[in-house]
Design an enzyme around this catalytic site. Structure first.
Site, PDB file in Angstrom:
ATOM      1  N   ALA A  71       0.857  -1.093  -0.062  1.00  0.00           N
ATOM      2  CA  ALA A  71       0.034  -0.013   0.000  1.00  0.00           C
ATOM      3  C   ALA A  71       0.823   1.313   0.004  1.00  0.00           C
ATOM      4  O   ALA A  71       0.394   2.338  -0.517  1.00  0.00           O
ATOM      5  CB  ALA A  71      -0.760  -0.009   1.429  1.00  0.00           C
ATOM      6  N   CYS A  72       2.085   1.142   0.707  1.00  0.00           N
ATOM      7  CA  CYS A  72       2.971   2.397   0.836  1.00  0.00           C
ATOM      8  C   CYS A  72       3.613   2.727  -0.445  1.00  0.00           C
ATOM      9  O   CYS A  72       4.361   3.650  -0.492  1.00  0.00           O
ATOM     10  CB  CYS A  72       3.772   2.381   1.825  1.00  0.00           C
ATOM     11  SG  CYS A  72       4.737   0.849   1.826  1.00  0.00           S
ATOM     12  N   HIS A  73       3.479   1.879  -1.558  1.00  0.00           N
ATOM     13  CA  HIS A  73       3.940   2.091  -2.855  1.00  0.00           C
ATOM     14  C   HIS A  73       3.039   2.510  -4.143  1.00  0.00           C
ATOM     15  O   HIS A  73       3.117   2.510  -5.135  1.00  0.00           O
ATOM     16  CB  HIS A  73       4.724   1.010  -3.358  1.00  0.00           C
ATOM     17  CG  HIS A  73       6.065   0.444  -2.766  1.00  0.00           C
ATOM     18  ND1 HIS A  73       6.638  -0.595  -2.665  1.00  0.00           N
ATOM     19  CD2 HIS A  73       6.869   1.322  -1.769  1.00  0.00           C
ATOM     20  CE1 HIS A  73       7.707  -0.598  -1.684  1.00  0.00           C
ATOM     21  NE2 HIS A  73       7.619   0.525  -1.272  1.00  0.00           N
TER      22      HIS A  73
END
Ligand SMILES: Cc1ncc(COP(=O)(O)O)c(C=O)c1O
Length: 465
Positions: free
Chosen positions: A407-409
């Site tokens: 998700a953080c990418h």
């Protein structure tokens, strides 16, 4: 409406709430202030005819209803400062102590081994920070005793850290930053392009006399591959016995493994283990397991303050969220084998249906690697074809809520995941990757709806070409 697995919460409503949170819903829906369970709310302005199917449980999980209950009880009844000696304070302290025991039990530790943190990122940072301090303290002592020198050939000696090239950003960027600032030498051991695992021999080959920390995740968040932490710890422990202090500290980030497979810190043999609440139906807090903090294993605090968490992580405790974390941990300890069986069975069904609908030749599983075990809930799949980039496929889906990677990418554009590339997935296959991760409440009919949604999306995209 789907019957859910445990009858606790409604995955369909959950999907709709997630759509809102993830910004997938239209702007009227994504405004805050709605009641998630319906009633007079902004939901009534939205198109609710379409069911949403949430398959992004590696990104985050909803809260179990028992967890919400534990949080709200703590909010109502345990609002006192846990350091106060009168009743509301004592109630809060009792809740925190009970949670500590539950979290410890879940990971095979003792209550005193648990340090509550804001989440996984903080827990990982605390380990790296500690390892560097520990190196210098031990080094200083050795230098005073004439055993070590802080310069060799005119160059200053730096603590050396080993990690893998597929870690979560909270490890990867922490390590890169220490290296950039000249505070540590870091070796990113590449995972095998065949197994997608960090191979123990490769880690051992990277060890130097200055190595103070080895940090390798227990399960990868994109491929689901389980890393050989137990074997690694055995090897490092026998090495530690042969060489003088400072010993090499061992850390595993167990964020993705907890609640899906058995995790026992003692059995693994780690010094530190990261616990992330929002991956196992708890709220967004976490903890660090430390084998005998301050005695057997060093912990150097990053914060200074009022003495809470035995000064390892001061700051007035977030009692309600800690209560939720403890309840979620209790559920994992009680039901893990049921959860695991359900997750594995549902993932197998999903993989079977994908093959049935698209045909074996059109599907590549980026979570199947020769000789590696994987998380029971993670199906990383590419539907092959020039028009079928992961992001395009997902944005053409009407119901399915999933991701193309961590998700953080999510702002990486169309570039394929570096984790998949590092794991040996060819770039044109990695570009089409969809990370589907199922949860406790995912049913066969959710799978059917998701696969049908994908079929329609693929038909539409290929029809346009
Ligand atoms: C493997 C892994 N480690 C650490 C984290 C970070 O945890 P938190 O979001 O609590 O900071 C995550 C969450 O995405 C994760 O997947």
């Amino acid at each position: 409406m789907e019957k859910n697995f445990q009858g606790h919460w409604d995955p369909v409503m959950m999907g709709k709430r997630e759509a809102d949170v993830m910004g997938e819903a239209d702007s009227a829906c994504s405004a805050s202030g709605h009641h998630p369970h319906g009633g007079q709310s902004l939901w009534q302005h939205c198109d609710l005819q379409e069911e949403r199917i949430y398959m992004d449980y590696n990104a985050t999980t909803p809260l179990e209803s028992e967890v919400i209950l534990a949080i709200s009880e703590a909010l109502h009844e345990a609002w006192g400062n846990p350091s106060s000696s009168y009743l509301p304070g004592r109630k809060a302290k009792n809740i925190i102590n009970r949670s500590r025991e539950n979290v410890a039990r879940m990971v095979g530790g003792r209550a005193e081994d648990i340090i509550f943190t804001s989440g996984g990122t903080e827990a990982n940072n605390l380990v790296f920070y500690t390892a560097i301090k520990y190196f210098w303290e031990a080094r200083g002592a050795a230098e005073i005793n004439g055993q070590e020198k802080s310069h060799q050939n005119g160059k200053s000696v730096l603590p050396h850290i080993i990690t893998s090239n597929v870690e979560h950003d909270s490890v990867k960027l922490t390590a890169e930053n220490l290296s950039r600032e000249g505070k540590a030498d870091v070796t990113f051991v590449p995972v095998s392009k065949v197994t997608a695992r960090v191979e123990v021999e490769d880690v051992m080959a990277a060890v130097r006399p200055t190595t103070c920390l080895i940090s390798v995740m227990l399960a990868n968040n994109e491929t689901g591959v389980l890393m050989p932490i137990r074997e690694l710890c055995q090897r490092v422990r026998s090495l530690n016995k042969q060489q003088p202090a400072p010993r090499i500290l061992l850390h595993t980030d167990a964020a993705q493994a907890i609640g899906k497979v058995r995790v026992d810190a003692q059995e693994l043999g780690v010094d530190y283990l990261t616990i992330v609440g929002h991956k196992f139906y708890a709220p967004r807090v976490g903890a660090l397991y430390v084998n005998g903090p301050g005695t057997t294993t060093p912990v150097f605090p990053m914060f200074f303050g009022g003495g809470q968490e035995r000064n390892f992580r001061p700051g007035t405790e977030n009692t309600p969220m800690i209560a939720g974390l403890g309840k979620a941990a209790e559920l994992v300890s009680t039901h893990l084998s049921r959860y695991e069986t359900h997750l594995r069975e549902t993932t197998l069904y999903l993989e079977q249906r994908l093959q049935d609908v698209f045909g074996r030749e059109k599907i590549h599983f980026n979570s199947h690697f020769l000789g590696s075990e994987t998380l029971p809930n993670t199906c990383n799949v590419s539907i092959l074809g020039p028009e079928l980039k992961g992001r395009r496929v997902l944005s053409s889906c009407r119901r399915l809520l999933a991701s193309v990677g961590a998700a953080c990418h999510s702002n990486r554009g169309d570039r394929p995941s570096h984790i998949l590339l590092s794991s040996g997935i060819p770039p044109e296959v990695a570009a089409n990757a969809l990370r589907l991760s199922v949860g406790r409440g995912t049913t066969h009919s959710d799978v059917e709806l998701a696969v049908e949604d994908l079929r329609q999306a693929v038909q539409q995209l290929e029809g346009l070409s």
